[in-house]
Design an enzyme around this catalytic site. Structure first.
Site, PDB file in Angstrom:
ATOM      1  N   SER A 102       0.807  -1.219   0.000  1.00 55.98           N
ATOM      2  CA  SER A 102       0.000   0.000   0.000  1.00 55.98           C
ATOM      3  C   SER A 102       0.839   1.267   0.000  1.00 55.98           C
ATOM      4  O   SER A 102       0.347   2.336  -0.363  1.00 55.98           O
ATOM      5  CB  SER A 102      -0.964   0.018   1.194  1.00 55.98           C
ATOM      6  OG  SER A 102      -0.256   0.167   2.405  1.00 55.98           O
TER       7      SER A 102
ATOM      8  N   LYS B 122       1.109   4.823   6.913  1.00 58.94           N
ATOM      9  CA  LYS B 122       0.375   5.650   5.961  1.00 58.94           C
ATOM     10  C   LYS B 122       0.761   7.112   6.164  1.00 58.94           C
ATOM     11  O   LYS B 122       1.213   7.518   7.229  1.00 58.94           O
ATOM     12  CB  LYS B 122      -1.141   5.531   6.166  1.00 58.94           C
ATOM     13  CG  LYS B 122      -1.716   4.147   5.968  1.00 58.94           C
ATOM     14  CD  LYS B 122      -1.784   3.765   4.518  1.00 58.94           C
ATOM     15  CE  LYS B 122      -2.466   2.432   4.309  1.00 58.94           C
ATOM     16  NZ  LYS B 122      -1.656   1.283   4.670  1.00 58.94           N
TER      17      LYS B 122
END
Length: 89
Positions: free
Chosen positions: A9, A47
């Site tokens: 990701s 993230k």
């Protein structure tokens, strides 16, 4: 602390299997990469953090993945700021 990245990701910035040095701190600036503990699953994710209108959004670098919006249904806690990435060749 070091975390071992799992998944893609955060490609191309952080790849699967990379070691990420995380400086423990309770908050990060917008745009910085944070290690975030997802409280429901007790798993950490890496993230980019963005705040918008009182909402915290966790953004992947890989556009194949959707952002995670933190709410009372998706509670989380910032563990620290990603400082360095180490890759094996």
């Amino acid at each position: 602390m070091y975390l071992k990245a799992k998944g893609d990701s955060m490609n191309p910035t952080i790849r699967n299997g990379d070691l990420v040095l995380v400086r423990q701190q309770p908050d990060v600036e917008d745009g910085e990469i944070a290690a975030v503990l997802m409280l429901e699953t007790n798993e950490a994710t890496l993230k980019r953090v963005k705040r918008s209108g009182g909402v915290v959004i966790l953004l992947p670098d890989n556009q194949d993945y959707e952002p995670i919006v933190l709410t009372s249904d998706t509670p989380a806690r910032i563990l620290g700021k990603a400082m360095q990435v180490t890759s094996n060749l």
